[in-house]
Motif scaffolding. Structure first.
Motif, short mmCIF file in Angstrom:
data_model
loop_
_atom_site.label_atom_id
_atom_site.label_comp_id
_atom_site.label_asym_id
_atom_site.label_seq_id
_atom_site.Cartn_x
_atom_site.Cartn_y
_atom_site.Cartn_z
N PHE A 11 6.81 -41.87 -49.07
CA PHE A 11 6.34 -42.67 -48.72
C PHE A 11 6.82 -44.32 -48.56
CE2 PHE A 11 2.37 -40.04 -50.40
CZ PHE A 11 1.48 -39.78 -48.26
N ALA A 12 7.71 -44.73 -48.74
CA ALA A 12 8.57 -45.79 -48.56
C ALA A 12 9.33 -45.40 -47.88
CB ALA A 12 9.51 -45.75 -50.03
N ALA A 13 10.09 -44.09 -47.14
CA ALA A 13 10.64 -43.91 -45.67
C ALA A 13 9.24 -43.86 -44.76
CB ALA A 13 11.10 -42.45 -46.42
N HIS A 14 8.33 -43.86 -45.07
CA HIS A 14 7.45 -44.06 -43.80
C HIS A 14 7.39 -45.96 -43.61
CE1 HIS A 14 3.93 -42.26 -41.47
NE2 HIS A 14 3.22 -44.21 -41.42
N GLY A 15 7.29 -46.00 -44.71
CA GLY A 15 7.50 -47.37 -44.31
C GLY A 15 8.49 -48.50 -43.81
N ASP A 74 4.43 -55.27 -47.16
CA ASP A 74 5.45 -55.76 -46.63
C ASP A 74 5.38 -56.51 -47.67
OD1 ASP A 74 7.76 -55.84 -45.00
OD2 ASP A 74 6.70 -55.65 -43.12
N GLY A 75 7.05 -57.12 -47.92
CA GLY A 75 6.86 -58.74 -48.42
C GLY A 75 8.11 -59.49 -49.25
N TYR A 76 8.73 -59.81 -50.33
CA TYR A 76 9.60 -60.37 -49.96
C TYR A 76 10.32 -59.72 -51.60
CZ TYR A 76 8.82 -63.38 -46.18
OH TYR A 76 8.19 -63.04 -45.03
N LEU A 77 12.15 -59.84 -51.92
CA LEU A 77 12.09 -60.13 -52.94
C LEU A 77 13.45 -61.57 -53.09
CD1 LEU A 77 13.96 -56.14 -53.60
CD2 LEU A 77 11.70 -57.82 -54.90
N HIS A 78 13.66 -61.75 -53.61
CA HIS A 78 14.78 -62.73 -54.45
C HIS A 78 16.29 -61.73 -54.91
CE1 HIS A 78 11.83 -66.29 -53.05
NE2 HIS A 78 10.61 -65.47 -53.66
N LEU A 79 17.06 -62.33 -54.30
CA LEU A 79 18.63 -61.78 -54.28
C LEU A 79 19.00 -62.66 -54.59
CD1 LEU A 79 17.96 -58.33 -52.14
CD2 LEU A 79 17.20 -58.07 -54.93
N PRO A 80 20.40 -62.56 -54.95
CA PRO A 80 21.50 -63.14 -55.53
C PRO A 80 21.36 -64.15 -53.93
CG PRO A 80 22.05 -61.59 -56.93
CD PRO A 80 20.57 -61.19 -56.07
N GLY A 81 21.38 -63.27 -52.87
CA GLY A 81 21.84 -64.14 -51.41
C GLY A 81 20.71 -64.69 -51.18
N GLY A 82 19.90 -64.42 -51.62
CA GLY A 82 18.37 -65.41 -51.27
C GLY A 82 17.29 -64.41 -51.01
N ALA A 86 11.48 -56.77 -47.73
CA ALA A 86 11.47 -55.64 -48.43
C ALA A 86 10.27 -54.98 -48.59
CB ALA A 86 11.20 -55.90 -50.13
N LEU A 87 10.35 -53.92 -48.61
CA LEU A 87 9.66 -52.82 -48.79
C LEU A 87 8.59 -52.98 -50.42
CD1 LEU A 87 9.19 -50.23 -46.37
CD2 LEU A 87 7.71 -53.06 -46.11
N ILE A 88 7.92 -53.39 -51.04
CA ILE A 88 7.39 -53.09 -52.28
C ILE A 88 6.88 -52.10 -52.58
CG2 ILE A 88 6.28 -54.77 -54.21
CD1 ILE A 88 8.70 -56.20 -53.02
N VAL A 89 7.38 -50.67 -53.14
CA VAL A 89 6.31 -50.28 -53.46
C VAL A 89 6.07 -49.10 -55.10
CG1 VAL A 89 7.40 -47.60 -53.63
CG2 VAL A 89 8.00 -49.09 -52.14
N GLU A 90 5.06 -49.88 -54.88
CA GLU A 90 4.15 -49.58 -56.16
C GLU A 90 3.44 -47.79 -56.63
OE1 GLU A 90 1.20 -51.78 -59.55
OE2 GLU A 90 2.00 -52.53 -57.79
N ALA A 91 4.73 -47.18 -57.71
CA ALA A 91 4.02 -46.19 -58.08
C ALA A 91 3.07 -45.14 -59.48
CB ALA A 91 5.25 -45.30 -57.61
N ARG A 98 -0.47 -42.59 -69.12
CA ARG A 98 -0.33 -43.56 -67.43
C ARG A 98 0.82 -44.01 -67.40
NH1 ARG A 98 -4.48 -47.60 -64.43
NH2 ARG A 98 -3.35 -47.29 -62.30
N ARG A 99 1.92 -43.85 -66.40
CA ARG A 99 3.87 -43.91 -65.99
C ARG A 99 3.47 -44.52 -64.53
NH1 ARG A 99 6.48 -38.68 -68.36
NH2 ARG A 99 5.50 -38.24 -66.11
N SER A 100 4.17 -45.70 -64.27
CA SER A 100 4.06 -46.30 -63.33
C SER A 100 6.01 -47.01 -62.88
CB SER A 100 3.51 -47.37 -63.07
OG SER A 100 3.46 -48.40 -64.18
N PHE A 101 5.75 -47.05 -61.87
CA PHE A 101 7.04 -48.16 -61.15
C PHE A 101 7.25 -48.83 -60.12
CE2 PHE A 101 8.31 -43.76 -59.97
CZ PHE A 101 8.86 -44.21 -58.20
N LYS A 102 7.57 -50.52 -59.83
CA LYS A 102 7.63 -50.55 -59.04
C LYS A 102 8.95 -51.37 -58.62
CE LYS A 102 5.25 -54.41 -58.46
NZ LYS A 102 4.34 -55.74 -58.51
N MET A 103 9.58 -50.96 -56.93
CA MET A 103 11.00 -51.19 -56.67
C MET A 103 10.57 -52.07 -55.71
SD MET A 103 11.54 -47.29 -55.42
CE MET A 103 13.84 -46.87 -56.61
#
Length: 163
Positions: A11-15, A74-82, A86-91, A98-103
């Protein structure tokens, strides 16, 4: 846990496919039921934030009685370059443990002088998964990306691992 990572990659690829032409992604929820059947809901609202909120509610309440689900917004990440698009993927893998991750999957949007690019995913939050399992989780995520017939070529053709 590898099943949820593969679903997240799919689904991240689809996004990524959806934003590759410069469009804003309509928040989407992909899910898999115990039977193996998969589905996807889109949350098209006048306000993208309201759509993301509706998607978050659907993910938390498990409205499809799924065994696993993935929300992509669709959103943003704050990385060292500013600040970076980013796509925010919450699984989430539902169940008693219950297990989960967000990337975040950073990308350079179109149009831009350098053109569209997809950058390396970044783990933001992980619950119920041991750190030593991250490499297997990552491999399963990319297997999911590669399983999307139309989106994988877009992802791979625009991959920029510099970020």
């Amino acid at each position: 846990m590898q099943e949820i990572a593969r679903l997240a990659g799919l689904f991240a690829a689809h996004g990524i496919w959806g934003v590759s032409d410069g469009a804003t992604l309509i928040p989407l929820l992909g899910y898999e039921q115990a039977s193996g059947d998969r589905g996807m809901d889109r949350f098209a609202f006048d306000d993208v934030g309201a759509g993301a909120q509706a998607g978050q509610e659907a993910l938390q309440t498990n409205q499809h009685d799924a065994i696993r689900a993935v929300l992509v917004v669709d959103g943003y990440l704050h990385l060292p370059g500013g600040r970076t698009d980013a796509l925010i993927v919450e699984a989430v893998e539902y169940g008693p443990a219950r297990r989960s991750f967000k990337m975040g999957v950073p990308y350079r949007p179109q149009p831009s002088p350098e053109g569209f690019a997809v950058h390396r995913p970044k783990f933001i939050e992980v619950v119920g998964i041991d750190r030593q399992d991250y490499p297997a989780l990552t491999d399963a995520f990319f297997a999911g990306v590669d399983s999307h017939e139309r989106a994988a070529p877009v992802w791979n053709a625009h991959l920029d691992p510099s970020i």
